[in-house]
Design a protein around this motif. Structure first.
Motif, PDB file in Angstrom:
ATOM      1  N   GLU A 116       0.749  -1.127   0.187  1.00  0.00           N
ATOM      2  CA  GLU A 116      -0.367  -0.183  -0.454  1.00  0.00           C
ATOM      3  C   GLU A 116       1.079   1.123   0.118  1.00  0.00           C
ATOM      4  O   GLU A 116       0.827   2.650   0.460  1.00  0.00           O
ATOM      5  N   LEU A 117       2.117   1.302  -0.669  1.00  0.00           N
ATOM      6  CA  LEU A 117       2.938   1.955  -0.595  1.00  0.00           C
ATOM      7  C   LEU A 117       2.722   2.709  -2.044  1.00  0.00           C
ATOM      8  O   LEU A 117       3.634   2.782  -3.241  1.00  0.00           O
ATOM      9  N   TRP A 118       1.615   3.508  -2.139  1.00  0.00           N
ATOM     10  CA  TRP A 118       1.613   3.760  -2.797  1.00  0.00           C
ATOM     11  C   TRP A 118       2.471   5.200  -3.793  1.00  0.00           C
ATOM     12  O   TRP A 118       1.571   5.518  -4.963  1.00  0.00           O
ATOM     13  N   LEU A 119       2.693   5.686  -3.633  1.00  0.00           N
ATOM     14  CA  LEU A 119       4.288   6.422  -3.739  1.00  0.00           C
ATOM     15  C   LEU A 119       5.376   6.275  -4.985  1.00  0.00           C
ATOM     16  O   LEU A 119       5.084   6.583  -6.043  1.00  0.00           O
ATOM     17  N   PHE A 120       5.799   4.654  -4.336  1.00  0.00           N
ATOM     18  CA  PHE A 120       6.410   4.362  -5.106  1.00  0.00           C
ATOM     19  C   PHE A 120       5.350   3.155  -6.403  1.00  0.00           C
ATOM     20  O   PHE A 120       6.251   3.077  -7.648  1.00  0.00           O
ATOM     21  N   LEU A 121       3.974   3.033  -5.923  1.00  0.00           N
ATOM     22  CA  LEU A 121       3.032   2.292  -6.948  1.00  0.00           C
ATOM     23  C   LEU A 121       3.687   3.227  -8.154  1.00  0.00           C
ATOM     24  O   LEU A 121       3.090   3.722  -9.373  1.00  0.00           O
ATOM     25  N   LEU A 122       2.829   4.202  -7.743  1.00  0.00           N
ATOM     26  CA  LEU A 122       2.769   5.900  -9.120  1.00  0.00           C
ATOM     27  C   LEU A 122       4.045   6.105 -10.050  1.00  0.00           C
ATOM     28  O   LEU A 122       3.595   6.040 -11.281  1.00  0.00           O
ATOM     29  N   VAL A 123       5.078   5.960  -9.232  1.00  0.00           N
ATOM     30  CA  VAL A 123       5.893   6.079 -10.150  1.00  0.00           C
ATOM     31  C   VAL A 123       6.091   4.881 -10.406  1.00  0.00           C
ATOM     32  O   VAL A 123       7.261   5.120 -11.939  1.00  0.00           O
ATOM     33  N   GLY A 124       5.953   3.474 -10.483  1.00  0.00           N
ATOM     34  CA  GLY A 124       6.277   2.240 -11.494  1.00  0.00           C
ATOM     35  C   GLY A 124       5.365   2.488 -12.725  1.00  0.00           C
ATOM     36  O   GLY A 124       5.640   2.116 -13.514  1.00  0.00           O
ATOM     37  N   VAL A 125       4.372   2.975 -12.107  1.00  0.00           N
ATOM     38  CA  VAL A 125       3.139   3.422 -13.384  1.00  0.00           C
ATOM     39  C   VAL A 125       3.570   4.299 -14.219  1.00  0.00           C
ATOM     40  O   VAL A 125       3.695   3.786 -15.850  1.00  0.00           O
ATOM     41  N   VAL A 126       4.743   5.234 -14.297  1.00  0.00           N
ATOM     42  CA  VAL A 126       5.354   6.307 -15.068  1.00  0.00           C
ATOM     43  C   VAL A 126       6.288   5.610 -15.848  1.00  0.00           C
ATOM     44  O   VAL A 126       6.392   5.601 -16.402  1.00  0.00           O
ATOM     45  N   THR A 174       7.690  -2.850 -13.668  1.00  0.00           N
ATOM     46  CA  THR A 174       6.414  -3.981 -12.959  1.00  0.00           C
ATOM     47  C   THR A 174       7.188  -4.214 -11.714  1.00  0.00           C
ATOM     48  O   THR A 174       6.453  -4.293 -11.775  1.00  0.00           O
ATOM     49  N   GLN A 175       8.284  -3.959 -11.127  1.00  0.00           N
ATOM     50  CA  GLN A 175       8.890  -4.064  -9.357  1.00  0.00           C
ATOM     51  C   GLN A 175       8.520  -2.897  -9.061  1.00  0.00           C
ATOM     52  O   GLN A 175       7.727  -3.796  -7.800  1.00  0.00           O
ATOM     53  N   LEU A 176       8.210  -1.759  -9.163  1.00  0.00           N
ATOM     54  CA  LEU A 176       7.946  -1.193  -8.371  1.00  0.00           C
ATOM     55  C   LEU A 176       6.621  -0.851  -8.178  1.00  0.00           C
ATOM     56  O   LEU A 176       5.620  -0.236  -7.524  1.00  0.00           O
ATOM     57  N   VAL A 177       5.536  -1.239  -9.541  1.00  0.00           N
ATOM     58  CA  VAL A 177       4.458  -1.276  -9.322  1.00  0.00           C
ATOM     59  C   VAL A 177       3.492  -3.557  -8.568  1.00  0.00           C
ATOM     60  O   VAL A 177       3.147  -2.495  -7.968  1.00  0.00           O
ATOM     61  N   LEU A 178       4.103  -3.465  -8.755  1.00  0.00           N
ATOM     62  CA  LEU A 178       4.205  -4.882  -7.620  1.00  0.00           C
ATOM     63  C   LEU A 178       4.481  -4.210  -5.878  1.00  0.00           C
ATOM     64  O   LEU A 178       4.395  -5.110  -5.260  1.00  0.00           O
ATOM     65  N   LEU A 179       5.873  -3.321  -6.052  1.00  0.00           N
ATOM     66  CA  LEU A 179       5.751  -3.135  -5.047  1.00  0.00           C
ATOM     67  C   LEU A 179       6.988  -4.515  -4.389  1.00  0.00           C
ATOM     68  O   LEU A 179       6.561  -5.037  -3.244  1.00  0.00           O
ATOM     69  N   ASN A 180       7.224  -4.863  -5.184  1.00  0.00           N
ATOM     70  CA  ASN A 180       9.052  -6.316  -4.755  1.00  0.00           C
ATOM     71  C   ASN A 180       9.875  -5.150  -5.076  1.00  0.00           C
ATOM     72  O   ASN A 180      10.409  -5.499  -5.660  1.00  0.00           O
ATOM     73  N   PRO A 181      11.009  -5.089  -3.359  1.00  0.00           N
ATOM     74  CA  PRO A 181      11.619  -4.352  -3.166  1.00  0.00           C
ATOM     75  C   PRO A 181      12.795  -5.174  -3.748  1.00  0.00           C
ATOM     76  O   PRO A 181      13.886  -5.595  -4.289  1.00  0.00           O
ATOM     77  N   LEU A 182      13.136  -6.999  -3.484  1.00  0.00           N
ATOM     78  CA  LEU A 182      13.759  -7.651  -4.051  1.00  0.00           C
ATOM     79  C   LEU A 182      13.970  -8.295  -5.627  1.00  0.00           C
ATOM     80  O   LEU A 182      14.793  -8.098  -6.233  1.00  0.00           O
ATOM     81  N   CYS A 183      12.323  -8.268  -5.880  1.00  0.00           N
ATOM     82  CA  CYS A 183      12.748  -8.797  -7.599  1.00  0.00           C
ATOM     83  C   CYS A 183      13.607  -7.377  -8.311  1.00  0.00           C
ATOM     84  O   CYS A 183      13.819  -6.632  -9.654  1.00  0.00           O
ATOM     85  N   THR A 233      16.420  -5.068 -12.013  1.00  0.00           N
ATOM     86  CA  THR A 233      17.887  -4.104 -12.126  1.00  0.00           C
ATOM     87  C   THR A 233      19.141  -4.598 -12.662  1.00  0.00           C
ATOM     88  O   THR A 233      19.825  -4.447 -14.301  1.00  0.00           O
ATOM     89  N   MET A 234      19.838  -5.718 -12.550  1.00  0.00           N
ATOM     90  CA  MET A 234      20.990  -6.491 -12.586  1.00  0.00           C
ATOM     91  C   MET A 234      20.039  -7.065 -13.970  1.00  0.00           C
ATOM     92  O   MET A 234      21.663  -7.271 -14.469  1.00  0.00           O
ATOM     93  N   ALA A 235      19.807  -8.002 -13.370  1.00  0.00           N
ATOM     94  CA  ALA A 235      19.501  -8.990 -14.408  1.00  0.00           C
ATOM     95  C   ALA A 235      19.682  -8.097 -15.816  1.00  0.00           C
ATOM     96  O   ALA A 235      20.200  -8.996 -17.159  1.00  0.00           O
ATOM     97  N   SER A 236      18.526  -7.138 -15.580  1.00  0.00           N
ATOM     98  CA  SER A 236      17.713  -6.161 -17.210  1.00  0.00           C
ATOM     99  C   SER A 236      19.155  -5.309 -17.671  1.00  0.00           C
ATOM    100  O   SER A 236      19.926  -6.314 -18.638  1.00  0.00           O
ATOM    101  N   TRP A 237      20.224  -5.618 -16.684  1.00  0.00           N
ATOM    102  CA  TRP A 237      21.261  -4.189 -16.829  1.00  0.00           C
ATOM    103  C   TRP A 237      22.462  -5.125 -18.163  1.00  0.00           C
ATOM    104  O   TRP A 237      22.858  -5.251 -18.557  1.00  0.00           O
ATOM    105  N   LYS A 238      22.310  -6.734 -17.159  1.00  0.00           N
ATOM    106  CA  LYS A 238      23.426  -7.480 -17.575  1.00  0.00           C
ATOM    107  C   LYS A 238      22.750  -7.846 -19.518  1.00  0.00           C
ATOM    108  O   LYS A 238      23.847  -8.556 -20.374  1.00  0.00           O
TER     109      LYS A 238
END
Length: 283
Positions: free
Chosen positions: A157-167, A225-234, A239-244
């Protein structure tokens, strides 16, 4: 054939996605209707999915039927995401928005390819079976979401992070599709090792901002997508896997482009960055 494939996929997506309209309309009626929609949502989704698939099974065969099946599935995911976002508790909203974002991304990959580069169009253009690694990453994100929502529902329910994810997802999606529409027949989901007739170096539009706008768009979208899901681990893992992945992909692609276009591409490299953080490409 181009219009046929694009029209078929769009019709299938919209028919199976019509439940989202029911959700919106019900809000304008009364609370009793909202309650009925909530109660019978699984039945409505299943019935709509079965009926749409049955319709296409009766009237289409082979390749066209396979297009309709995939677009119908994505439309159902989209519709389900809308219903979750509207009717479920607040901690479920990230999942609903995520489903909407995923459905739009995979459907639009096929639709845009059908419209601007039909020569390369295939069922793989939906990118639903992109790779084993992609599937594992998606599964990991779902597991993290459900575990964290079960153990710490307030995390979702951390809506600020979710909003950033949608953006992030919106920006990444727009950039990637702009790249595909700008490159047109010069765009391909698979890195080419042989230059085909008519293949030109595209340096205008979004390609004037970065050398690999489709990769930059996908990179931003995947993090979103992971900001939207509010998944800190993923979020960290993606980020690391996509960059690689893009570091390797850019190197391979730029070797081919230098072979195809020589000094023309070299001069382009000197003027325009890759667009991906800390990735210079093959210089």
């Amino acid at each position: 054939m181009t219009v046929s494939n694009a029209h078929l996929s769009l019709t299938s997506f919209l028919l199976s996605g019509c439940l989202s309209l029911l959700a919106v309309v019900s809000l304008l009626i009364d609370e009793e209707t909202v309650g009925l929609v909530r109660e019978y949502t699984p039945v409505l989704i299943l019935a709509n999915y079965v009926l749409v698939n049955l319709y296409y099974k009766l009237f289409y065969q082979g390749y066209h039927y396979q297009i309709a099946v995939r677009a119908t599935f994505l439309g159902t995911v989209f519709s389900t995401g809308c219903l979750i976002s509207v009717f479920a508790s607040l901690s479920w909203m990230p999942l609903g928005l995520y489903m909407i974002i995923m459905a739009i991304f995979h459907f639009s990959e096929f639709l845009v390819t059908a419209l601007v580069n039909a020569r390369t169009l295939s069922l793989d253009s939906f990118l639903l079976n992109h790779s084993k690694e992609y599937g594992i990453a998606a599964l990991a994100s779902w597991i993290e979401f459900f575990l964290e929502r079960w153990l710490l529902p307030e995390m979702k329910e951390l809506w600020l992070f979710l909003l950033v994810g949608v953006v992030f997802c919106t920006a990444g999606e727009v950039l990637r599709k702009a790249a595909m529409m700008t490159a047109k027949t010069n765009f391909n989901h698979i890195v080419q090792s042989v230059r085909e007739d008519g293949h030109q170096l595209v340096t205008h539009g979004v390609y004037g901002l970065c050398r690999h706008p489709s990769y930059v768009g996908w990179f931003i979208w995947s993090i979103g997508t992971q900001l939207v899901l509010l998944n800190p681990l993923c979020l960290l893992a993606y980020t690391m896997a996509s960059w690689k992945f893009f570091q390797t992909r850019v190197l391979i692609e730029e070797v081919s482009l230098l072979n195809f276009f020589g000094d023309q591409y070299y001069e382009y490299q000197q003027k325009v960055p890759t667009g991906l953080p800390f990735i210079k490409g093959y210089m």
